[in-house]
Design an enzyme around this catalytic site. Structure first.
Site: not given
Length: 330
Positions: A57, A295
């Site tokens: 990521y 989020a």
């Protein structure tokens, strides 16, 4: 918040876990580091003690953001869940994909879980995270070029060295889980699961229920589609994985929004958002231990964490399931 033991391991995770894929920016159109750190802190304040990340990521950026966020938190009160087995800096193993990094440069990614690679990845993750142990270490994807016992023996060594508390897998089939368990006890399997993607209910859920393995459901919001915020014709940059996802066609977005409209009165009656209702439904499904929810800022993180306050009666879950059964996607 509710907390769940991961299988037979000593690790307990918050039922809503912070998913930091989007925080790393990669395949999500970039990131703002301060917003991501603030989101993790806001989650923690509401009892979200578990954070899921991975080296791939943002090519290390997500782990660095998590490391920055947990610096000011009590380490023994936080569970760091990370992964191994996706290399972008080494052309070895099973070729996974061509993609681009956050700067727009071409990137070749390989699924690679050979022992020496795992040991290196663990050291790199510990450094980026600023910690000396990982609570749950998960193989990110199966690597068909490395025998599963070889992979698991290396992870078992990391457990014995105290660098890993519990071992998990991600995107593993039941047969692959069985084979891995011959070498090391597995705490969990992290797999995609949502209202729109329920194939694991056929075999993986029954297996995990029978053998006390936790299921960490990723993408319960189906890449944001179940928020109801998308409209037909929505534009996604080429680097955004939703640009080529079949669920994001104009027709499917229209159908999903019509389904969500049926749930809107229920959400409003509970003073909840559609997203919160979806998260709560996910956690109510048999075998689902944890919902991983992303989020990118504190406001989103707070909304996600408060989903735990939504209560669903059996008849309400039944109503949602019947509405789902009528939803036909192309």
């Amino acid at each position: 918040m509710e907390y769940k033991q991961l299988g037979d391991s000593s690790v307990t995770a918050s039922a809503i876990t912070f998913g930091s894929w989007a925080a790393g920016g990669w395949m999500w159109g970039g990131t703002e580091q301060n917003d991501a750190v603030g989101a993790i802190h806001a989650s923690y304040d509401l009892g979200v003690t578990s954070i899921d990340t991975a080296p791939i990521y943002g090519q290390g950026l997500s782990e660095e953001i998590v490391g920055e966020a947990i610096k000011s938190l009590p380490r023994d009160k936080v569970q760091v869940l990370t992964k191994f087995g996706m290399r972008w800096d080494l052309a070895q193993g099973d070729f996974a994909m061509k993609t681009k990094d956050n700067s727009g440069h071409d990137l070749d990614v390989y699924k690679y879980a050979a022992p020496a690679s795992i040991i290196k990845e663990c050291e790199d993750s510990l450094r980026r995270l600023g910690t000396d142990y990982i609570d749950l270490y998960q193989i990110h994807w199966p690597d068909k070029t490395t025998p599963i016992p070889d992979t698991m023996e290396a992870v078992q060594r990391l457990v014995e060295q105290g660098k890993v508390r519990a071992v998990g897998v991600s995107n593993y089939s039941v047969d692959q889980m069985r084979e891995a368990e011959q070498t090391v006890p597995l705490a969990s399997n992290q797999v995609p699961y949502s209202m729109l993607r329920r194939d694991i209910e056929q075999d993986l859920v029954p297996y995990c229920l029978e053998h006390n393995k936790a299921i960490l459901a990723y993408s319960p919001m189906q890449l944001g589609l179940l928020t109801g915020k998308f409209r037909p014709g929505q534009h996604f940059d080429a680097s955004d994985l939703r640009a080529t996802n079949r669920l994001f066609t104009a027709d499917n977005i229209t159908r999903v929004n019509a389904f969500l409209a049926k749930l809107q009165p229920m959400a409003e009656s509970k003073n909840a958002s559609l997203s919160q209702l979806v998260i709560r439904w996910t956690l109510a499904q048999p075998g689902i231990t944890v919902a991983l929810v992303g989020a990118r800022n504190a406001e989103q993180a707070v909304q996600n964490a408060r989903a735990i306050e939504v209560k669903l009666a059996a008849e309400e879950i039944d109503f949602i399931n019947k509405a789902l059964a009528q939803l036909q996607l192309n």
